[in-house]
Write an enzyme that holds these catalytic residues in place. Structure first.
Site, PDB file in Angstrom:
ATOM      1  N   ASP A 167       0.864  -1.192   0.000  1.00 40.35           N
ATOM      2  CA  ASP A 167       0.000   0.000   0.000  1.00 40.35           C
ATOM      3  C   ASP A 167       0.894   1.233   0.000  1.00 40.35           C
ATOM      4  O   ASP A 167       2.059   1.176   0.392  1.00 40.35           O
ATOM      5  CB  ASP A 167      -0.909   0.009   1.239  1.00 40.35           C
ATOM      6  CG  ASP A 167      -2.141   0.885   1.063  1.00 40.35           C
ATOM      7  OD1 ASP A 167      -3.243   0.332   0.850  1.00 40.35           O
ATOM      8  OD2 ASP A 167      -2.014   2.129   1.122  1.00 40.35           O
ATOM      9  N   VAL A 179       1.594   2.211  -6.711  1.00 38.83           N
ATOM     10  CA  VAL A 179       1.428   1.300  -7.854  1.00 38.83           C
ATOM     11  C   VAL A 179       1.547   2.016  -9.204  1.00 38.83           C
ATOM     12  O   VAL A 179       1.664   1.375 -10.242  1.00 38.83           O
ATOM     13  CB  VAL A 179       0.097   0.507  -7.802  1.00 38.83           C
ATOM     14  CG1 VAL A 179       0.039  -0.397  -6.586  1.00 38.83           C
ATOM     15  CG2 VAL A 179      -1.118   1.413  -7.884  1.00 38.83           C
ATOM     16  N   TYR A 226     -12.528   6.964 -14.458  1.00 40.07           N
ATOM     17  CA  TYR A 226     -12.715   5.739 -13.650  1.00 40.07           C
ATOM     18  C   TYR A 226     -13.284   4.619 -14.522  1.00 40.07           C
ATOM     19  O   TYR A 226     -12.782   3.494 -14.516  1.00 40.07           O
ATOM     20  CB  TYR A 226     -13.646   6.033 -12.467  1.00 40.07           C
ATOM     21  CG  TYR A 226     -13.759   4.888 -11.475  1.00 40.07           C
ATOM     22  CD1 TYR A 226     -12.759   4.655 -10.538  1.00 40.07           C
ATOM     23  CD2 TYR A 226     -14.868   4.046 -11.477  1.00 40.07           C
ATOM     24  CE1 TYR A 226     -12.865   3.595  -9.618  1.00 40.07           C
ATOM     25  CE2 TYR A 226     -14.979   2.995 -10.565  1.00 40.07           C
ATOM     26  CZ  TYR A 226     -13.977   2.779  -9.641  1.00 40.07           C
ATOM     27  OH  TYR A 226     -14.083   1.735  -8.740  1.00 40.07           O
TER      28      TYR A 226
HETATM   29  N1  LIG Z   1     -15.771   0.624  -2.399  1.00 37.23           N
HETATM   30  C1  LIG Z   1     -16.500   0.459  -3.483  1.00 37.23           C
HETATM   31  O1  LIG Z   1     -17.714   0.736  -3.473  1.00 37.23           O
HETATM   32  C2  LIG Z   1     -15.873  -0.089  -4.739  1.00 37.23           C
HETATM   33  C3  LIG Z   1     -16.716  -0.591  -5.737  1.00 37.23           C
HETATM   34  C4  LIG Z   1     -16.166  -1.141  -6.879  1.00 37.23           C
HETATM   35  C5  LIG Z   1     -14.802  -1.213  -7.017  1.00 37.23           C
HETATM   36  N2  LIG Z   1     -13.983  -0.720  -6.055  1.00 37.23           N
HETATM   37  C6  LIG Z   1     -12.535  -0.873  -6.247  1.00 37.23           C
HETATM   38  O2  LIG Z   1     -12.012  -1.647  -5.190  1.00 37.23           O
HETATM   39  C7  LIG Z   1     -10.635  -1.343  -5.017  1.00 37.23           C
HETATM   40  C8  LIG Z   1     -10.336  -1.166  -3.542  1.00 37.23           C
HETATM   41  O3  LIG Z   1     -10.990  -0.007  -3.071  1.00 37.23           O
HETATM   42  P1  LIG Z   1     -11.648   0.138  -1.633  1.00 37.23           P
HETATM   43  O4  LIG Z   1     -13.058   0.450  -1.856  1.00 37.23           O
HETATM   44  O5  LIG Z   1     -11.270  -0.994  -0.765  1.00 37.23           O
HETATM   45  O6  LIG Z   1     -10.956   1.507  -1.187  1.00 37.23           O
HETATM   46  P2  LIG Z   1     -10.070   1.991   0.028  1.00 37.23           P
HETATM   47  O7  LIG Z   1      -9.867   3.445  -0.228  1.00 37.23           O
HETATM   48  O8  LIG Z   1     -10.645   1.575   1.336  1.00 37.23           O
HETATM   49  O9  LIG Z   1      -8.697   1.220  -0.180  1.00 37.23           O
HETATM   50  C9  LIG Z   1      -7.837   1.510  -1.252  1.00 37.23           C
HETATM   51  C10 LIG Z   1      -6.404   1.349  -0.792  1.00 37.23           C
HETATM   52  O10 LIG Z   1      -5.555   1.610  -1.928  1.00 37.23           O
HETATM   53  C11 LIG Z   1      -4.465   2.388  -1.479  1.00 37.23           C
HETATM   54  N3  LIG Z   1      -3.908   3.148  -2.586  1.00 37.23           N
HETATM   55  C12 LIG Z   1      -4.447   4.243  -3.195  1.00 37.23           C
HETATM   56  N4  LIG Z   1      -3.615   4.698  -4.147  1.00 37.23           N
HETATM   57  C13 LIG Z   1      -2.534   3.870  -4.136  1.00 37.23           C
HETATM   58  C14 LIG Z   1      -1.336   3.826  -4.883  1.00 37.23           C
HETATM   59  N5  LIG Z   1      -1.070   4.744  -5.821  1.00 37.23           N
HETATM   60  N6  LIG Z   1      -0.461   2.839  -4.632  1.00 37.23           N
HETATM   61  C15 LIG Z   1      -0.706   1.925  -3.666  1.00 37.23           C
HETATM   62  N7  LIG Z   1      -1.811   1.923  -2.914  1.00 37.23           N
HETATM   63  C16 LIG Z   1      -2.717   2.885  -3.156  1.00 37.23           C
HETATM   64  C17 LIG Z   1      -5.031   3.288  -0.388  1.00 37.23           C
HETATM   65  O11 LIG Z   1      -4.007   3.790   0.460  1.00 37.23           O
HETATM   66  C18 LIG Z   1      -6.007   2.357   0.303  1.00 37.23           C
HETATM   67  O12 LIG Z   1      -5.389   1.674   1.383  1.00 37.23           O
HETATM   68  C19 LIG Z   1     -10.369  -0.111  -5.884  1.00 37.23           C
HETATM   69  O13 LIG Z   1      -9.699  -0.519  -7.061  1.00 37.23           O
HETATM   70  C20 LIG Z   1     -11.749   0.408  -6.207  1.00 37.23           C
HETATM   71  O14 LIG Z   1     -11.790   1.096  -7.428  1.00 37.23           O
HETATM   72  C21 LIG Z   1     -14.496  -0.146  -4.920  1.00 37.23           C
END
Ligand SMILES: NC(=O)c1ccc[n+]([C@@H]2O[C@H](COP(=O)([O-])OP(=O)(O)OC[C@H]3O[C@@H](n4cnc5c(N)ncnc54)[C@H](O)[C@@H]3O)[C@@H](O)[C@H]2O)c1
Length: 253
Positions: free
Chosen positions: A36, A63, A156
């Protein structure tokens, strides 16, 4: 234990679904690289996994940076001797910004983190996995926004459609005959994570395009982690190039 002895890299593992996936994988016997951008959350998740008897090591990684991504994958191999599962989960949202209002900076940020990052990780990973006797598995966390035209802004939606395309290309190229690598994607609907708090000023036009009633009750991150466990384990041994939608029925309405 469904992942006994497997070595897994999970990005975005400091929070939300990534944290749930890293935790569940460790419970199921995997040695997990918790990757992360946020050092404090990496440390916290590694500590929690170890306190619960699991095996994990941390990697502070952006990343979107090639060097970070390559070091992250290579760290798994040098720490634990192989790379069996790569979960590209880290991702960010874009306040539902429609294309007419997307700045170059916003576009580049979304594509770098949500698509180029996973591409770079997959590139490094497949070249390791295809040389391993048991190949490897890639799980890409996309979104229902990777299947439909709304549920995010232009950047997105493009990034998540791209991630699903990348997943299918890897599956069709490196499958049973090409390196024994499986690649699948998850398309979650609304999940209760920290990403929700980054939607600070949703663009009215982007929201207006979301013509349905919304995601309804949000999922617990562990509900998506269990899908990632299925895809990461041998339970899904003949599933390759697929997208599992886990949205509680949102897009069925
Ligand atoms: N939460 C939702 O409703 C939802 C729905 C569909 C898809 N997603 C996808 O699920 C995935 C996880 O998201 P989440 O909802 O758990 O969010 P979250 O914000 O709780 O977790 C995301 C994590 O990614 C890390 N991160 C952000 N940018 C980064 C980078 N450049 N390098 C390394 N780490 C990085 C953040 O520090 C965080 O810990 C994402 O790809 C998101 O697009 C989320």
């Amino acid at each position: 234990m469904k992942l006994q002895g497997k070595v897994a890299v999970v990005t975005g593992a400091g929070s939300g679904m990534g944290k749930a996936i890293a935790t569940l994988y460790a419970q199921e016997g995997a040695k997990v690289i918790v990757a992360d951008i946020n050092q404090a959350s990496v440390d916290a998740v590694v500590t929690e996994i170890k306190q619960n008897g699991g095996e994990a090591a941390g990697a502070v990684v952006n990343v979107g940076k090639k060097e970070d991504v390559e070091n992250m994958i290579n760290a798994a191999v040098s720490a634990y001797g192989s790379l069996d599962i790569l979960v590209n989960n880290a991702g960010v949202m874009d306040n539902f910004t429609p294309v007419g209002d997307v700045s170059d900076e916003l576009w580049d940020r979304l594509i770098d983190i949500n698509l180029k990052g996973p591409f770079m990780a997959c590139r490094t990973a497949v070249n390791i996995m295809k040389e391993q006797p048991n190949g490897g598995v890639i799980v890409n966390n996309a979104s229902v926004g990777g299947l439909f035209g709304t549920r995010g802004g232009a950047a997105y939606i493009a990034s998540k459609h791209g991630l699903i395309g990348l997943t299918k290309n890897i599956a069709s190229t490196y499958g049973r005959e090409g390196g024994n690598i499986r690649a699948n994607a998850i398309a979650p609907g609304g999940v209760n994570t920290n990403i929700q708090s980054t939607i600070t000023a949703p663009h009215p036009l982007g929201l207006a395009a979301l013509t349905d009633a919304g995601p309804g009750k949000l999922a617990d991150p562990m509900e998506i982690a269990r899908v990632a466990l299925f895809l990461g384990s041998d339970d899904s041994s003949f599933v390759n190039g697929d997208v599992i939608k886990a949205d509680g029925g949102w897009t069925a309405r």
